[in-house]
Design an enzyme around this catalytic site. Structure first.
Site, PDB file in Angstrom:
ATOM      1  N   HIS A  79      -4.060   6.237   3.736  1.00 20.51           N
ATOM      2  CA  HIS A  79      -4.848   4.937   3.233  1.00 20.51           C
ATOM      3  C   HIS A  79      -4.017   3.638   3.663  1.00 20.51           C
ATOM      4  O   HIS A  79      -4.841   2.775   4.158  1.00 20.51           O
ATOM      5  CB  HIS A  79      -4.437   4.937   1.353  1.00 20.51           C
ATOM      6  CG  HIS A  79      -5.113   3.985   0.661  1.00 20.51           C
ATOM      7  ND1 HIS A  79      -4.868   2.793   0.470  1.00 20.51           N
ATOM      8  CD2 HIS A  79      -6.448   4.047   0.241  1.00 20.51           C
ATOM      9  CE1 HIS A  79      -5.733   2.117  -0.206  1.00 20.51           C
ATOM     10  NE2 HIS A  79      -6.724   2.870  -0.266  1.00 20.51           N
ATOM     11  N   SER A 105     -11.092  -0.406  -0.834  1.00 20.80           N
ATOM     12  CA  SER A 105     -10.075  -0.519  -0.385  1.00 20.80           C
ATOM     13  C   SER A 105      -9.940  -0.828   1.289  1.00 20.80           C
ATOM     14  O   SER A 105      -9.005  -1.472   1.753  1.00 20.80           O
ATOM     15  CB  SER A 105      -9.095   0.775  -0.203  1.00 20.80           C
ATOM     16  OG  SER A 105      -8.523   1.024  -1.361  1.00 20.80           O
ATOM     17  N   ASP A 158       0.940  -1.223   0.180  1.00 15.82           N
ATOM     18  CA  ASP A 158       0.096  -0.126  -0.043  1.00 15.82           C
ATOM     19  C   ASP A 158       1.084   1.184  -0.008  1.00 15.82           C
ATOM     20  O   ASP A 158       2.000   1.247  -0.714  1.00 15.82           O
ATOM     21  CB  ASP A 158      -0.855  -0.081   1.224  1.00 15.82           C
ATOM     22  CG  ASP A 158      -2.248   0.734   0.912  1.00 15.82           C
ATOM     23  OD1 ASP A 158      -2.448   1.806   1.010  1.00 15.82           O
ATOM     24  OD2 ASP A 158      -3.221  -0.034   0.711  1.00 15.82           O
TER      25      ASP A 158
END
Length: 956
Positions: A249, A566, A199
């Site tokens: 994220h 996600s 990621d």
């Protein structure tokens, strides 16, 4: 020289009236390619190695030497030689004059791909919501944090792991929805399983993620392949530390897998698993698929991960289109479970699968809206507590008085204008505002200008959940949100109070997350952003679903609520860790574990608490329930039944049952059809760029079974044949290319038990022919002018014309888009004398400048049919042809937001030998665009959508 499938017309701008923006660089197909970068797979098949007397490693070195021998200067980007049986090769950076064809012809090269960009899934916005900050630029966001240190506080002292008892009594809402809470209550926490997250980096200094990195820490392994400044186009700056605090994220995704117990009431799905993180994104921009491939290689070959999560991707369309897909298919054969997000592109319609999620054995994860929501309690004097939503309890001390900017619950524009002068002092109040009409940022700014410091926004009736609200630069102290029903309840308290209704906010140690706060609008449904499948091969996509909306997890410096596939993907990765830990003795392969997780999933309705099941092309096998997967002891295969289209319909399928119970089990078979959707909202002769997936009221397939009931002894195994009769549709319904689907249901009852369990297998088919699906877009939907066309500057060609390559407008450019995926696409240079009847008229736009945007179709100028065979068309040479099988173009969620192909016509082409040639100037030519329809015979001209341009002359 034309760059292979890269939109080279970035410098050309067209101005519509009145908006001064239009044709931008194509990004779905051409713009997904990083110029001058290629992945080369070395031929290491046993026969080749034996013939050449080489090992895989020496074959790689010989191939690199062959690149140099061809006079190709290069720089190695990444090497892929750690697992030669999976993939042997390397990625190179070469000059602009080196194309795919030249590299593919080098001895020892088996296959070549340009390096493609991969993205974090597009941020999900909701109606009137416009985020103050986002996952790629979070600096303005309020950090309601508990961390006061800096990165220098990261030590190797190790993590103080909470005991297993800290996870008992789990009431974290995504865990309740998916059976994870039941396993936590039994002490099943993922111990002994290694999970690697690929990621954007992780802020492991967050104490809920262990506070440190390395041996003895919760995040104990990983690597940084990118560095802060990497954006997908420049040189990465790799290093051993995957730390990142400039994006939310990766930290959020990692927390969903393994957040440790804490006072706030959340935790990761597998908090006892061994966690690692591989950073492949910088602080901004995209990543490159060779970095992701390198991360996959390291996760397997160096760190021996059992599970790998990838919450990233881009449109791919096909199952076997990238080096990553090849590598992931191998990983499943050696015990590695790969989980990836399916994408946030539902608006793009069906047939929009993404990589790396699309794969034969990869778990492509769609997102649902959870039944329950994250909320904390506010204490209202004299009344029951009221739940509010925020990542962490509002940092508001002492008692405050409520103030509603409007007491009319039907108001639609509450606080959308500056508050009136009669508004009282708001600095000591909790201001409550209703959602609607204007952006949240406008409402918050207007309250702040009137002196407000603390705001609660309550939802409109029937609207989906309000996303996380942030104070940004408004000057507010704190902001949270309320469900509609809670806002109305708080309003009733407010109206009943004579002296002013008092409200207080408790810290988490007193009142952590409120359990069982329900989403009464869309809870339990597929999320509105979750992407549709299937793949262009009619393979199931997504394969499974999980809660992905309103997910509370770790972010740098605190907690945050983010939505997207996600967030669904790491929940599934954590669920697999629980399954592997709990059923270690069964020694299931990843394929078996995947089939078990799919067959024990729970089907998702198409309406709120409805009885009709949503289409399999959206939910896959359904929403995971890992408690069922752990406890139910029948292995069902295959995990999906693919019926194909009407041209290649597969009516009969063999289902295998293996009873792992210690007693006999009786199975009964039935089926339930799901929602059928249209690929197009009009018959396919009037193709739309982006299909609108309307529900179609047609009868689904009829299903029969060779045995409707069967009893297996302990350890027994049996096969049952499932036979489908496809729905018969008439024109024009069949022209909508409907996708029908449903579930085979297998109810099981263990001998001596009064209860039963249900296993399910999704099925899917296309009521029509894939070969009828259009490939070339012929509409004006995206560009405002009907494509394909040739233009120079702002002028679209509408008849014979002469272009000056050195003129002020530059060379002409051919613009086109794909309405469907294709396995063969080519733009060829042909002689001007040929006038075939192509499937799309040569001229669809009248003579005018682009700013006028008026569309007028014209008849084809063709006078004869194409030659019967594709190869018999007499082309001068190939101007451009993609290196891979392109997916259809974006219309809404691409970077522009649409995507297109923009090919410069300067007279260069490749002859049959692949040599670049220059067409003589001063002569007249046409270009021929052809795209093969899916499953159609590639040797026949009739299998292609085609466009033959008007004639043009090229002058110096």
């Amino acid at each position: 020289m034309v760059r292979s499938w890269l939109a080279t017309a970035a410098a050309v701008a067209f101005a519509w009236t009145p908006v001064a923006s239009a044709f931008k660089q194509g990004d779905s197909n051409g713009g997904d390619v990083i110029p001058g970068s290629f992945i080369l797979q070395v031929d290491t098949t046993p026969s080749t190695l034996s013939k050449r007397g080489m090992s895989p490693f020496s074959a790689l070195e010989h191939t690199l030497a062959a690149v140099a021998d061809q006079g190709v200067p290069y720089t190695i980007r990444q090497r892929f030689d750690a697992v030669p049986e999976a993939f042997t090769g390397f990625s190179l950076q070469v000059g602009d004059d080196v194309g795919l064809d030249k590299l593919a012809s080098i001895p020892g090269v088996q296959r070549v791909w340009p390096v493609r960009r991969l993205r974090l899934p597009k941020d999900v916005t909701t109606e009137d919501y416009q985020p103050v900050g986002d996952a790629t630029s979070p600096a303005p966001m309020l950090r309601r944090g508990f961390l006061r240190g800096t990165r220098h506080a990261h030590t190797k002292r190790g993590t103080d792991f909470p005991p297993a008892s800290a996870y008992a009594g789990d009431t974290f809402y995504p865990h309740i929805d998916t059976g994870i809470a039941d396993l936590h209550n039994r002490g099943i926490l993922g111990e002994g399983v290694k999970v690697g997250v690929i990621d954007s980096g992780v802020d492991y200094s967050n104490p809920i993620l262990g506070g440190c990195f390395g041996p003895g820490c919760h995040i104990s392994f990983g690597y940084d392949f990118a560095g802060d400044s990497f954006n997908g186009n420049n040189q990465p700056n790799p290093g051993p530390d995957p730390y990142a605090s400039c994006t939310d994220h990766g930290t959020h995704v990692t927390g969903i897998v393994g957040a440790l117990a804490n006072p706030y009431g959340l935790s990761g799905a597998a908090p006892a698993a061994t966690l690692g993180h591989y950073r492949v994104f910088g602080c901004t921009g995209d990543t490159a698929d060779d970095l992701v491939l390198a991360a996959l290689q390291r996760a397997h070959a160096v760190d021996n991960c059992d599970i790998i999560n990838l919450s990233l991707g881009s449109a791919v369309g096909w199952l076997d289109n990238t080096a990553i897909q090849i590598y992931q298919d191998y990983l499943a054969t050696v015990g590695v479970q790969v989980v990836a997000s399916a994408g946030n592109d539902r608006v793009e319609g069906p047939f929009f699968s993404e990589s790396p999620a699309a794969g034969l054995t990869t778990n492509a994860v769609g997102a649902t809206d959870p039944v329950y929501l994250p909320a904390y309690y506010a204490t209202v004097l004299g009344h029951p507590d009221v739940p509010y939503q925020a990542p962490m309890p509002l940092n508001v001390t002492g008692q405050r008085v409520l103030y509603f900017t409007s007491t009319n619950p039907n108001v639609t524009n509450d606080a959308c204008s500056p508050l009136p002068a009669s508004t009282p002092d708001l600095s000591d109040k909790v201001v409550v505002v209703k959602r609607g009409t204007c952006d949240f940022t406008v409402k918050l700014a207007n309250v702040a200008k009137a002196g407000g410091r603390v705001v609660l926004v309550y939802n409109s009736q029937g609207s989906i959940v309000i996303p996380q609200l942030n104070v940004g630069t408004s000057g507010l102290q704190a902001v949270g949100s309320l469900r509609y029903e809670d806002g109305i309840l708080l309003l009733s308290y407010y109206l009943q109070s004579v002296r002013g209704q008092v409200i207080t906010f408790a810290p988490p140690a007193v009142k952590p997350l409120a359990p069982y706060i329900t989403d009464n609008v869309s809870g339990g449904m597929m999320a509105t952003y979750s992407s549709y499948g299937p793949t262009n091969d009619l393979y199931l996509f997504p394969s499974i679903s999980a809660p992905g909306s309103s997910i509370l997890s770790t972010v740098p410096g605190g907690l945050g609520i983010i939505r997207g596939t996600s967030m669904a993907s790491p929940l599934v990765a954590g669920a697999y860790a629980l399954l592997m830990s709990a059923r270690k003795s069964d020694a299931m392969t990843p394929v078996q574990a995947r089939a078990l997780m799919m067959s024990t999933s729970v089907q998702v309705p198409s309406t709120f608490r409805g009885s009709t099941l949503d289409t399999v092309t959206l939910q896959g096998a359904g929403q995971i329930n890992v408690q069922r997967a752990v406890d139910m002891r029948t292995l069902v295969s295959p995990p999906q039944l693919l019926l194909n289209d009407t041209a290649f319909f597969v009516p009969s399928h063999t289902v295998t049952l293996q009873n792992l119970e210690s007693s006999s089990v009786t199975y009964t078979f039935s089926y339930q059809n799901a929602r059928t959707i249209a690929t197009y909202n009009n018959r396919y002769s009037q193709v739309l760029v982006s299909p609108v997936p309307n529900t179609i009221s047609i009868g689904g397939p009829q299903v029969s079974f060779s045995q409707s009931k069967i009893t297996l002894p302990a350890g027994g195994k049996a096969e049952v044949v499932v036979t489908f009769t496809a729905p018969r549709l008439a024109y024009p319904t069949i022209g909508l290319l409907p996708l029908y689907s449903g579930f085979v249901q297998i109810n099981s009852t263990v001998a001596g038990s009064s209860s039963s369990n249900a296993y399910t297998i999704p099925y899917m088919g296309l009521a029509g022919k894939l070969s009828d699906m259009p490939v070339l877009d012929s509409t004006s939907t995206a560009l405002g002018a009907a494509v394909p066309f040739i233009a120079a500057g702002q002028d679209i060609q509408s008849g014979p014309i002469t272009y000056s390559l050195s003129g002020s407008q530059g060379p002409p450019i051919c613009y086109f888009r794909l309405a469907g995926g294709t396995r063969r696409l080519s733009l060829d240079l042909v002689d001007a004398q040929y006038n075939w009847d192509a499937t799309i008229p040569a001229v669809q736009n009248p003579a005018q400048r682009l700013a006028k945007r008026t569309i007028s179709a014209r008849a084809s100028s063709g006078t004869q049919p194409f030659p019967e065979r594709y190869a018999d068309v007499p082309i001068i040479g190939v101007i451009d042809s993609p290196y891979y099988w392109p997916p259809r173009d974006y219309l809404f969620d691409g970077p522009n937001p649409y995507s297109d192909f923009e090919i410069v016509l300067n007279g260069t082409y490749k002859n049959s030998a692949g040599t670049v040639q220059q067409a003589p100037l001063g002569k007249t030519y046409k270009v021929l665009l052809r795209g093969q329809r899916i499953t159609a015979d590639p040797t026949l001209s009739a299998s292609y959508d085609s466009w033959l341009s008007p004639p043009f002359t090229l002058n110096p």
